[in-house]
Design a protein around this motif. Structure first.
Motif: not given
Length: 190
Positions: A158-160, A163-164
């Motif tokens: 989820q962080d990725k 971010k991206d």
């Protein structure tokens, strides 16, 4: 004292609410913008949310928690969730980092929740799959119920995504395949 860990501890103990804590953080940023620097602990006292004696008690509790797990030194708060917090900690004897999930204090007062927490930890420890963290230990120390597991740096999927943005198709398929394989392993263990 790790600022994120301090924030979690203060909110968990309900010493300040989120609005009050945000006010302290905003005041800290303003001070830094003016070229000054002040610790969160000092700002909380300066704004009158806690007395110096109360803040010393918070610091003492933080120190107790950092030493609560036999054979470990707690480094930093990694994240918080619905049931507790996860800390990165150094296992002293092997000089490696593991993750320690700690059940929230209010939930730890319920014996059924504690039993379920430890049973889930035991189940994870029996799983052996490259896309599931390895469970190492579970227990209770000083009123804190914990689960020690392999520490995997790098954040969550989820962080990725946050971010991206969306993943390229091949990468998304690879991740979905890994997740499905891990879920199949867990389902196979009941």
């Amino acid at each position: 004292m790790d600022k994120n860990h301090l924030e979690h501890l203060i909110l968990e103990k309900e010493l300040l609410n989120r609005k009050q804590l945000d006010e302290c953080l905003r005041a800290m940023r303003e001070r830094e913008g003016e070229g000054g620097k002040i610790a969160l602990t000092e700002m909380i006292v300066k704004l009158g949310f806690l007395t110096p004696a109360q803040m010393e008690a918070v610091k003492a509790e933080d120190a107790r928690r950092r030493k609560a797990f036999p054979g470990y030194e707690v480094d930093e708060l990694v994240g918080t969730g619905r049931t507790g917090a996860v800390y990165r900690a150094r296992q002293i004897s092997l000089d490696r980092h593991d993750a320690i999930k700690v059940l929230r204090i209010d939930l730890a007062k319920n014996p059924d929740i504690c039993r379920q927490f430890h049973e889930e930890a035991k189940l994870v420890a029996r799983l052996n799959h490259p896309h599931i963290v390895h469970g190492i230990d579970t227990g209770e120390a000083g009123g804190l119920h914990y689960f020690i597991m392999e520490y995997v740096p790098g954040g969550t999927l989820q962080d990725k995504l946050n971010k991206d943005g969306p993943l390229p198709e091949r990468q998304a398929i690879r991740h979905l395949s890994e997740i499905a394989s891990a879920l199949d392993c867990a389902a196979g263990m009941g």
